[in-house]
Design a protein around this motif. Structure first.
Motif, short mmCIF file in Angstrom:
data_model
loop_
_atom_site.label_atom_id
_atom_site.label_comp_id
_atom_site.label_asym_id
_atom_site.label_seq_id
_atom_site.Cartn_x
_atom_site.Cartn_y
_atom_site.Cartn_z
N LYS A 52 0.87 -1.54 -0.39
CA LYS A 52 -0.09 0.03 0.34
C LYS A 52 0.86 1.47 -0.26
N VAL A 53 2.35 1.43 -0.77
CA VAL A 53 2.55 2.86 -1.05
C VAL A 53 1.88 3.72 -1.51
N PRO A 54 1.31 3.48 -2.48
CA PRO A 54 0.82 4.74 -3.57
C PRO A 54 -0.15 4.94 -2.04
N GLN A 55 -0.80 4.47 -1.61
CA GLN A 55 -1.44 5.09 -0.50
C GLN A 55 -1.23 5.49 0.58
N LEU A 56 -0.08 5.29 1.24
CA LEU A 56 1.09 5.71 1.89
C LEU A 56 1.40 7.30 1.81
N LEU A 60 0.35 11.35 2.97
CA LEU A 60 1.96 11.86 3.23
C LEU A 60 1.45 13.48 2.50
N LEU A 61 0.84 13.68 1.19
CA LEU A 61 0.74 14.29 0.48
C LEU A 61 -0.83 14.88 1.02
N ASP A 62 -1.99 13.99 1.77
CA ASP A 62 -2.46 15.15 2.61
C ASP A 62 -2.36 15.21 3.96
N LYS A 63 -1.11 14.76 4.11
CA LYS A 63 -1.37 15.67 5.76
C LYS A 63 0.08 16.82 5.34
N ARG A 64 0.25 16.57 4.46
CA ARG A 64 1.53 17.76 3.50
C ARG A 64 0.31 18.99 3.30
N ALA A 65 -0.61 18.52 2.46
CA ALA A 65 -1.75 19.58 1.95
C ALA A 65 -2.43 20.55 3.12
#
Length: 189
Positions: A52-56, A60-65
């Motif tokens: 599930k690397v794409p989900q991770l 991470l991108l959602d957290k950064r956003a």
């Protein structure tokens, strides 16, 4: 859902490898490096999907956003607070200016009233003392005018000093002090 994306990736890879098959012979052979690279690539993609690397990465991108969104909200709040403070300072400056104008106007009115009163007192004194000596009349008039002028100057100076003190920056005050010291030194020599 992961199987569909893996299947789609395999179909895309096989379709793109068709020219290599035509050029080098049998494609489905371990002797064909293109086939080996394709298999390794598909295994790598499968491992990434399995763990599930794409989900991770999306997490991470959602957290950064969200972090950026939070920073923007904080910056907006700080900007609004700064605008509120600026408006308060401008309002206070306007109030101080109005108060200074009132003080100067009051000082002017007081000076004029004092001058009128002194003149009336002087005329009354002259009427009562027609026989008094001309020197006494001049001395009384000079004293009254000086008193009125000194009082008006003192009130106006205090008002002007307050207005200047509130509007003058530290750098301007330092420059004014330095100039005064030079002027005093020049007068003493």
């Amino acid at each position: 859902m992961a199987r569909h994306s893996v299947t789609a990736a395999i179909a895309l890879t096989v379709a793109s490898a068709a020219p290599a098959l035509a050029a080098t012979g049998p494609f489905f052979s371990l002797g064909n490096t293109d086939f080996v690279v394709l298999i390794a690539f598909l295994i790598f993609i499968g491992i990434l999907v399995y763990f599930k690397v794409p989900q991770l990465l999306l997490g991470l991108l959602d957290k950064r956003a969200e972090s950026i969104r939070s920073d923007l909200d904080e910056a907006r709040a700080l900007r609004e607070e700064a605008q509120t403070v600026l408006a308060g300072i401008e309002r206070k400056q306007k109030e101080v200016q109005e108060q200074a104008d009132r003080i100067v106007a009051q000082a002017r009115d007081d000076g004029q009233a004092a001058a009128k009163q002194a003149k009336a007192d002087l005329e009354h004194s002259i009427a009562r003392r027609l026989q008094a000596a001309e020197e006494q009349i001049d001395a009384a008039e000079t004293g009254a005018v000086r008193s009125v002028r000194d009082r008006a100057i003192a009130v106006a100076s205090a008002a002007a000093a307050e207005v200047i003190a509130k509007q003058m920056t530290d750098a301007e005050a330092d420059a004014l002090i330095d100039q005064s010291i030079k002027d005093a030194g020049a007068r003493l020599h």
